[in-house]
Structures are given as structure tokens and as C-alpha cells.
Design a protein around this motif. Structure first.
Motif, PDB file in Angstrom:
ATOM      1  N   ALA A 153       0.836  -1.207   0.000  1.00  0.00           N
ATOM      2  CA  ALA A 153       0.000   0.000   0.000  1.00  0.00           C
ATOM      3  C   ALA A 153       0.869   1.256   0.000  1.00  0.00           C
ATOM      4  O   ALA A 153       0.551   2.236  -0.695  1.00  0.00           O
ATOM      5  N   ALA A 154       1.951   1.221   0.752  1.00  0.00           N
ATOM      6  CA  ALA A 154       2.849   2.390   0.790  1.00  0.00           C
ATOM      7  C   ALA A 154       3.471   2.630  -0.573  1.00  0.00           C
ATOM      8  O   ALA A 154       3.624   3.789  -1.004  1.00  0.00           O
ATOM      9  N   ALA A 155       3.802   1.537  -1.274  1.00  0.00           N
ATOM     10  CA  ALA A 155       4.384   1.689  -2.609  1.00  0.00           C
ATOM     11  C   ALA A 155       3.390   2.325  -3.571  1.00  0.00           C
ATOM     12  O   ALA A 155       3.774   3.018  -4.519  1.00  0.00           O
ATOM     13  N   ARG A 185       8.206   5.727   8.101  1.00  0.00           N
ATOM     14  CA  ARG A 185       8.419   6.199   6.722  1.00  0.00           C
ATOM     15  C   ARG A 185       7.116   6.670   6.107  1.00  0.00           C
ATOM     16  O   ARG A 185       7.049   7.687   5.434  1.00  0.00           O
ATOM     17  N   VAL A 186       6.052   5.895   6.371  1.00  0.00           N
ATOM     18  CA  VAL A 186       4.736   6.275   5.846  1.00  0.00           C
ATOM     19  C   VAL A 186       4.309   7.602   6.460  1.00  0.00           C
ATOM     20  O   VAL A 186       3.795   8.493   5.770  1.00  0.00           O
ATOM     21  N   SER A 187       4.542   7.729   7.745  1.00  0.00           N
ATOM     22  CA  SER A 187       4.187   8.970   8.428  1.00  0.00           C
ATOM     23  C   SER A 187       4.931  10.156   7.808  1.00  0.00           C
ATOM     24  O   SER A 187       4.362  11.234   7.607  1.00  0.00           O
ATOM     25  N   VAL A 203       9.829  10.215  15.937  1.00  0.00           N
ATOM     26  CA  VAL A 203       9.573   9.353  17.101  1.00  0.00           C
ATOM     27  C   VAL A 203       9.521   7.886  16.660  1.00  0.00           C
ATOM     28  O   VAL A 203      10.060   6.992  17.339  1.00  0.00           O
ATOM     29  N   GLY A 204       8.879   7.643  15.506  1.00  0.00           N
ATOM     30  CA  GLY A 204       8.798   6.264  14.994  1.00  0.00           C
ATOM     31  C   GLY A 204      10.170   5.675  14.718  1.00  0.00           C
ATOM     32  O   GLY A 204      10.452   4.535  15.106  1.00  0.00           O
ATOM     33  N   PHE A 205      11.016   6.447  14.089  1.00  0.00           N
ATOM     34  CA  PHE A 205      12.369   5.939  13.799  1.00  0.00           C
ATOM     35  C   PHE A 205      13.143   5.688  15.097  1.00  0.00           C
ATOM     36  O   PHE A 205      13.883   4.708  15.210  1.00  0.00           O
ATOM     37  N   SER A 350      13.908   6.397   1.471  1.00  0.00           N
ATOM     38  CA  SER A 350      12.962   5.433   0.923  1.00  0.00           C
ATOM     39  C   SER A 350      13.429   3.995   1.102  1.00  0.00           C
ATOM     40  O   SER A 350      12.706   3.077   0.785  1.00  0.00           O
ATOM     41  N   SER A 351      14.675   3.821   1.588  1.00  0.00           N
ATOM     42  CA  SER A 351      15.158   2.443   1.689  1.00  0.00           C
ATOM     43  C   SER A 351      14.389   1.698   2.776  1.00  0.00           C
ATOM     44  O   SER A 351      14.244   2.189   3.884  1.00  0.00           O
TER      45      SER A 351
END
Lengths: 369, 479
Positions: A153-155, A185-187, A203-205, A350-351
Motif C-alpha cells: 500500500a505504501a508503494a 516512513r509512511v508517516s 519518534v517512529g524511527f 525510501s530504503s
């Protein structure tokens, strides 16, 4: 299959060692098994898995190809070959082997997840999504299948759907650092212009790093977010100084006088919203990032720009134009400094990581444990 | 002569004739007391025995050797060979004859040696001239009813001694049924008694001070410990970059305590069979308990006690559970056991292992400081041909190098000097140019570890577990 009890014991030990991330020890065990029983498909596959874990994808591919030659109808070696091709950057090989694995084992969720990931990497998102959905049907309680849906979905830039899928995956396996990273990444992709989106990504990372400190890509992504924040702030300052300067040149009076100060509230608000949403640990890290030479210079010029804008409200029209010119120049230099800082530490946001150091690659295990 | 045993019970290995087989080495004392054959005879017999070893399935050869041994007065060995033939062919008349003659030649147990058990009843019956089938049957216990001749013989025991006979063959024939596993305490891991002391560890004063304050002081002062109601429960987790001397420190700590040292690597525990890894772990703890006071050192504890959330393999999870059980010491058997653990990846250690009473204290073992580097470099260069080596310069240039890196630097420098000497034909000393070149080649291996450690110190420092690491990283501007 291995013939001798010793070989079987070695194979079991090797399997456990791979799971523990002791790839060198696993490779030692497997060397003995492969030497005594070169036609052992399981041993070849485990060897490929261990080599992938040890960051030796070319050798892993060779081992997988040996296994394919010995047992062409086995899906595991194809899946391993697909991962090895991925690590080597060969998209065509990756997809071809993933397709073959899925053809040989259409009811194996691992094969479908691998195919979905391979297709997502190749931007074939519609098929990736369909394959991932099938994997979820087969194994709804496996976090990896939901994660594959999220990745597909993200792609396809369907970020809400991706976030939901990642959330489901994390509810099943809260310690999946790779999914945590991908969700961040999506965020970032969804709300990169908003301070809250940037903060959520940071925060997610950082959470992904807390879960798996060996996940280097999360570190790079975190630093990228923090630099992006600084870059944005410098850019807004530049815009404020530019508009203020233009306004000072075109208009006079209290409105023109106070306009730059009012406009200065925008980058201040942006900065405040971002910083207030960060964890204390990330906030401290932001200071560390900002302490780098280019970024320190950027902050200094940004401060000069902000000071000039504030001072412009209290001086005469001619002086105001001069101060706003200084502010514009300082903001511009600040932005250049940020840009140079980013250039020196460019990373790829994006990796998508597959694993941290000393971890076996995701989806590289056998179908039946 | 090589030792050849045939699975006989330990009690009969001294040469007693037990109707099965005996160790060839074990009968030497008996032979020396009976007769000393000439050297040529001995050599011939040795050759024949070698031939039997090479061809153990040839009964004719064995019987010939048995005859020769019997003729040379080596009755016990002759019986052994004959018994081997009888194992395959219980009715072999020639073999039975040798056994019978061997029994007749055999001196009394007192002559053979003080530890020799009494000749069992079953063996005594071999003198019985009841015919070739008699002794063979009684040896295997297939004939519980005494024969007519047995009953008639005035010197024979009235009944067959089954207990003695069973004890004779106990090692050869396993019991059919047992009540549980026989519990014979054996040490499954090596137990060391290190002579090292903390004073032997160069530098690392902070670490030693912390070990002293947190671990050794309460042990050395039992009265104070009692006064403050300080429990000795709990272990110490040493963590740090690989090659920085965690194992060395643990050994030194054991030496300091005057305790035994049991080093457990994950490979000692890991086993393919279901439940065997847990059993290995339990046995290791039992060994440590038997040797208390003992420092039990769990090396690479992140493998034995990896976070269960990371483990898909249920057998590995059970191993972690077993480790928790052993550490919890429900039976109170851990008195005198000091558990030390080491890991390069503390973030992978199951959090349950870090709870109070288990591995509740952590100690960061950093790359060697200047004093330690000085000591390590001198140690690795001391037995090598060196000239004009400037240790202070090397110490200065090796910040962040681990102990293993320093050893490797010395190794590479030696290699360079050796290669140069071999090429030029002039043997020369290891000098500073070699060491400088080695330093350019060998980079500190601690970098990747600090990358991960930095992440965990910054973003997973719950409860201040990694405060000392954070302080180090800040001090060295690694954040």
C-alpha cells in the motif's frame, strides 16, 4: 535429507545458530554437513540463509542455486535466491525467483510475502497488494503478512491503508523494528510538510532504534527527519524575510511594520509544534544533530535573520529595508548551510530495511519449522 | 600395547576371570607374578595380538593366540581371547578348553592384587569337569537348574550365586528395567581454579573499583553484610564491545574470590534434542553448585538468554525459561554460586533476566584505557624480537582499540617483519615502522558496536540502564 545422525544434529544446531544470529558459527557447522553430504538441500538452504545473514549475498545466491539444482520443486531455495538477488540489487532476478517460489508453494504465506515485497520494490503495486492480501488470508495471525500489505500500500501511496496494515502487524508483533521503521516512513511520506508528521516520523524511527539498535537505516532516517526540520525552519525564515522585505519596500505604516514580526510567528510555531511532539531522547538528539558544523552555522544565520526581522519592527522605513535585506541574506545563507549539511550526510529515506545487523533476513526461514 | 577393553564391568578389569573378556593391559600385574616370558616370545605374542586386533572376527586366529598365551603362562589373556570366541560361538569346544585351563592356572585372588574381588561362583564352576556345556551355560545363566554332577560334587556350592553372577555381567548386559536414571553426579563442564587476580588486569581501574564495591566488598565483609541485611542474590552482567576483556575480568574475579570458575559458552548448552539444552543448562548449574564457591560465567548470554520475543523456535524459548528457573534458585541451592554473564548485545538479552535477583547489576566493560593498552601491548610484544618500540606512541595511537585489536596489531607487525626478513634474507627486529604500518591496516573493531550502543543508549535507556554508556559516549563525543 541428511543421512547420518551427526549430520542431522549439525543441521539442527546450524538452524538454531542462524536464528540466534551466530552466522559464522552456523557456517562452520554447515561446512561439515555440506562436505559430507553435498546433495543435502536443507543444508544448502541453511547455508544460503546464513550467508545472507553474514552479508555475503553473492555466495548466498550460489548456495541457493545449488539447492535449486538439487531440488527444483522446492520453494525455499527460490525464496532465498530472491532475497539474495534483492541484496545484490537485481530486481528482475528477485521477482523471477519470488514468482517461482509462489508458483511452487501457492499456499505458503512466506512465498507470497516474498513475492509481494519483490513486486513492491519493482513498483508493481497492484499485483503486490493482491498477493499480500492472499498471504493475509492464508496467515492472518502472522505479522509479516500484514506488514507486506502495508508495504504494498505504501508503494502505491495509499498511506492510510499502509498505516492500518502496519498497525495490525505491530499489534501482532510489537517488537518488529522493521515494521516500526516502515510505519515511520509512511508517516513521513504522508505529512512531511507538517511539523506533527515530521515529529511522528522522528519518534517512529527512534522507537525502531530502541527496539533494534542495529537497524542502521532507522538511524539515517531519523537524522534525515531532523535535518529536514531544520531545513524547513530555515526556509520559512527565508520566506518571512523575503515577504517582509518586499512589504517594507512597497508599503508603509503599522501593518507593513508589524507584518514581518507576525510572519515570524509561522516558523516559530512550526518549530514549537515539532519540538513539543518529540520524545525527550529525540529532542536531545536534535541538539546533537544541530551541533554539526554546517547546521550550527545554519542556526546562527537563522538567528541573525530572526533578530533582523524583529528589529525591523522598531526602526524607520529605510533602516527597515536594510534590516530585512540582512534577514533575507542570513536566511538564504542559513538555507544553503542546511543544504550543504544534508549533502554531506545524504541518506535514502525510501530504503526499506529487511533486518538489523546480526539478524537473519526477514522471510528467509524455511516454510515449515 | 594399546588398551583394549570389551565393555567389562569396572570391578573385573583388574584381570579377574569373569567369563567374558578383560582388558589386556589390566592383567599385566598377574602375568608378571606368574611367569616372565622371554623377549622373543613376548614379541611374537605382541605380533599375534596385533593380528587379532586387525582381524577380530577370525575365531581360528583368536584361538591360536589363546593357546599361545596359555602356553606362555598368560592365562588371563588367554581366557579373554577364548571368551571373545565364545561370545560368537558359545559351544566352541576348543575355546571352552582354554577357559577351563585358564581357570585352573589362575592363582587365587589374593595373589593377583589386593583390590581383586573374590572369584565369583560362576567362574569357579569353570573348574568343574562337568563337560563342555556346563560352564558355558552357567556363564550366560541359561541353565538355572543345577546339573546332577553339581549336586553330587562335595566342594561345589549348593546353589548358584545369581547376585554375584549378575554383578559380574552388569557392565556387559544392561539391566532390562530401571527405576529412573541412575544419578551419578558428573561434571559436564570444565571447572577451573584461576590463579588470576584483579591486580593482574592492567588499567580498567573504574571497572575494578565498581566490581570491588558492588560485588567483592559485600562478600569480603559478611558481618557488615549481615548488619545491612544485604542479600547475595543476583548476578552481574558485563557488557561491552567484543574483545575488551570481559571473560578475562570474570576469570580474575573468580581468582580474587578464590572460587572455582565454570565458563559456559552457548555452544556447551545448545543441543538439537528436545529438552537437552535445558538439561545441559541444569547440569552446568549443578556442576557449579557441587564446586561452590564458584563463579558461573555465562558467556554470550544474549544467545542462551535471548529475548523470547525474538525467538520463533520454541526449544530455544524453553532454554531461556530454564535459565530463569536456575537463576531463581527456588530450592535455595545457589548458595555460593556467583553468576556472571557477558554479552556484546545487552539489548538482545531477555528483560526477565535483568530483574532483581537475577542478572540485576550491569557493568560496562569499555575498550582498554591507556594504562591497560600499555600493559596489553607490552604483553603481546614481550616474547617477540623488538627494537626501539615506542609504547607511549602506540598507546596514544590506539584509542578505541579493543584488547583483541591490540593483539592483532602486534601479530600483523610481526608478520611484516617476518615477511621482510624472509624476502631480504636478513633477520631483523620488529620496529616502529612495522607497528605503524600494522596500525594503518588494523582499524578498531569497536566501531560497529558503538554505533548500536549509541542507539540503545539514546533511545532505549529505560530506567537508566545505559547511563554509564551514555556518559562515555558523551565524554568521547560519540553522540
Amino acid at each position: 535429507m541428511t543421512g547420518s545422525p551427526d549430520g542431522s544434529a549439525q543441521l539442527s544446531r546450524a538452524r538454531a545458530l542462524v536464528e540466534l544470529g551466530r552466522f559464522d558459527a552456523a557456517l562452520s557447522e554447515l561446512a561439515g554437513v555440506v562436505a559430507s553430504d553435498p546433495d543435502n538441500v536443507q543444508a544448502r538452504c541453511l547455508l544460503s540463509q546464513a550467508l545472507l545473514g553474514a552479508n555475503r549475498p553473492a555466495e548466498a545466491l550460489t548456495a541457493a542455486q545449488h539447492a535449486i539444482a538439487l531440488s527444483p520443486d522446492d520453494e525455499w531455495p527460490h525464496r532465498l535466491a530472491s532475497i539474495a538477488h534483492h541484496e545484490l540489487g537485481d530486481r528482475l532476478g528477485e521477482v523471477a525467483h519470488a514468482r517461482e517460489a509462489a508458483r511452487l508453494a501457492p499456499f505458503s504465506w512466506r512465498s507470497l510475502v516474498r513475492l509481494s515485497e519483490a513486486l513492491s520494490d519493482g513498483q508493481n503495486s497492484a499485483e503486490a497488494n493482491a498477493v499480500a492480501a492472499r498471504a493475509v488470508e492464508l496467515a492472518p495471525h502472522e505479522a509479516a503478512t500484514h506488514s507486506a500489505v502495508g508495504t504494498a500500500a505504501a508503494a502505491a501511496h495509499r498511506y492510510d491503508e499502509a498505516t492500518d496494515a502496519y498497525r495490525r502487524a505491530l499489534s501482532l508483533d510489537p517488537h518488529d523494528a522493521v515494521t516500526q521503521n516502515n510505519m515511520a516512513r509512511v508517516s513521513l511520506a504522508r505529512n512531511s510538510a507538517r511539523p506533527t508528521g515530521l515529529a511522528a516520523a522522528a519518534v517512529g524511527f527512534s522507537r525502531a532504534l530502541g527496539t533494534d539498535p542495529t537497524l542502521d537505516v532507522s538511524r539515517k532516517n531519523l537524522e534525515l527527519v531532523l535535518r529536514r526540520f531544520l531545513s524547513r525552519t530555515a526556509y520559512y525564515l527565508f520566506v518571512v524575510a523575503y515577504i517582509g522585505g518586499r512589504a517594507a519596500g512597497s508599503f508603509d505604516g503599522p501593518v507593513a511594520r508589524s507584518a514581518p514580526v507576525v510572519l515570524l510567528a509561522a516558523p516559530v510555531w512550526f518549530g514549537w509544534r515539532f519540538v513539543s511532539r518529540l520524545d525527550p531522547a529525540v529532542r536531545r538528539h536534535l541538539l546533537t544533530v544541530a551541533n554539526e558544523p554546517w547546521l550550527r552555522a545554519a542556526l546562527a544565520f537563522a538567528a541573525v535573520a530572526a533578530g533582523s526581522i524583529l528589529a525591523s519592527a522598531a526602526v524607520s522605513t529605510s533602516s527597515r529595508q536594510g534590516l530585512l535585506g540582512v534577514a533575507l541574506a542570513a536566511a538564504l545563507i542559513s538555507r544553503v548551510c542546511v543544504w550543504l549539511g544534508l549533502l554531506s550526510r545524504r541518506s535514502d529515506p525510501s530504503s526499506r530495511p529487511r533486518r538489523g545487523r546480526n539478524k537473519p533476513p526477514a522471510g528467509s526461514g524455511p516454510s515449515h519449522r | 600395547m594399546p588398551v583394549r577393553t570389551f565393555g567389562i564391568p569396572a570391578a573385573s578389569q583388574d584381570g579377574s576371570i569373569d567369563g567374558t573378556a578383560v582388558s589386556t593391559d589390566a592383567v599385566r600385574p598377574a602375568r608378571e607374578q606368574i611367569e616372565v616370558p622371554s623377549p622373543s616370545e613376548d614379541a611374537l605374542l605382541a605380533s599375534l595380538l596385533t593380528a587379532v586386533e586387525n582381524n577380530p572376527d577370525d575365531p581360528v586366529l583368536r584361538l591360536h593366540v589363546a593357546e599361545q598365551l596359555s602356553a606362555a603362562g598368560r592365562a588371563a589373556e588367554a581366557v579373554q581371547q577364548a571368551a571373545a570366541v565364545l561370545q560368537r560361538d558359545p559351544n566352541n569346544a576348543a575355546a571352552l578348553d582354554v577357559v577351563r585351563r585358564g581357570g585352573a592356572q589362575r592363582p587365587s585372588s589374593g595373589t593377583l592384587g589386593s583390590g581383586d574381588p573374590e572369584v565369583p561362583a560362576g567362574a569357579a564352576r569353570q573348574d568343574d569337569p562337568a563337560g563342555p556345556d556346563g560352564p558355558a551355560k552357567s556363564l550366560v545363566g541359561s541353565d538355572p537348574v543345577p546339573s546332577e554332577d553339581d549336586r553330587a560334587g562335595p566342594t561345589e556350592p549348593a546353589t548358584f550365586d545369581w547376585t554375584a553372577a549378575e554383578s559380574e555381567v552388569a557392565g556387559v548386559v544392561p539391566p532390562m528395567f530401571v527405576d529412573g536414571e541412575p544419578e551419578v553426579p558428573t561434571d559436564t563442564v570444565d571447572v577451573e581454579h584461576p590463579a588470576l587476580r584483579l591486580s593482574d588486569v592492567g588499567g580498567m581501574e573504574q571497572v575494578k573499583a565498581r566490581l570491588d564495591a558492588g560485588f567483592l566488598a559485600p562478600l569480603r565483609n559478611p558481618e557488615l553484610r549481615k548488619a545491612y541485611a544485604k542479600s547475595l542474590k543476583g548476578g552481574l552482567l558485563l557488557y561491552g564491545a567484543p574483545g575488551c576483556g570481559k571473560t578475562f575480568l570474570a576469570r580474575a574475579l573468580a581468582g580474587e574470590l578464590g572460587a572455582s570458575f565454570v565458563n559456559v559458552a552457548f555452544s556447551d548448552v545448545l543441543d538439537m534434542y528436545l529438552g537437552q539444552s535445558e538439561r545441559n543448562l541444569h547440569e552446568t548449574f549443578q556442576t557449579a553448585r557441587r564446586h561452590a564457591p564458584c563463579v558461573l560465567f555465562l558467556d554470550e548470554v544474549d544467545a542462551i538468554g535471548q529475548k523470547r520475543s525474538l525467538l520463533r523456535n520454541s526449544a530455544m524459548r524453553s532454554t531461556v525459561n530454564q535459565l530463569l528457573v536456575e537463576l531463581d534458585d527456588i530450592a535455595g541451592a545457589n548458595e555460593g554460586i556467583f553468576v556472571l554473564a557477558a554479552t556484546n548485545a545487552p539489548w538482545d538479552v531477555d528483560p526477565a533476566l535483568r530483574r532483581p535477583g537475577r542478572l540485576d547489576r550491569t557493568l560496562l566493560v569499555l575498550p582498554p584505557d591507556a594504562v591497560a593498552r600499555d600493559t596489553i601491548l607490552r604483553y603481546h610484544l614481550k616474547d617477540r624480537p623488538i627494537a626501539a618500540v615506542d609504547i607511549p606512541e602506540l598507546v596514544k595511537a590506539t584509542e578505541d582499540y579493543s584488547g583483541a585489536d591490540l593483539a592483532f596489531v602486534c601479530e600483523v607487525a610481526a608478520e611484516k617483519a617476518l615477511l621482510d626478513s624472509a624476502q631480504s634474507g636478513h633477520i631483523r627486529m620488529i620496529g616502529m615502522p612495522d607497528l605503524r604500518a600494522a596500525l594503518r591496516e588494523v582499524r578498531p573493531s569497536t566501531g560497529p558496536w558503538f554505533d548500536s550502543a549509541r542507539n540503545v543508549a539514546q533511545f532505549a535507556n529505560e530506567g537508566g540502564t545505559y547511563d554509564d554508556l551514555l556518559a562515555y559516549l558523551r565524554k568521547h563525543k560519540m553522540l
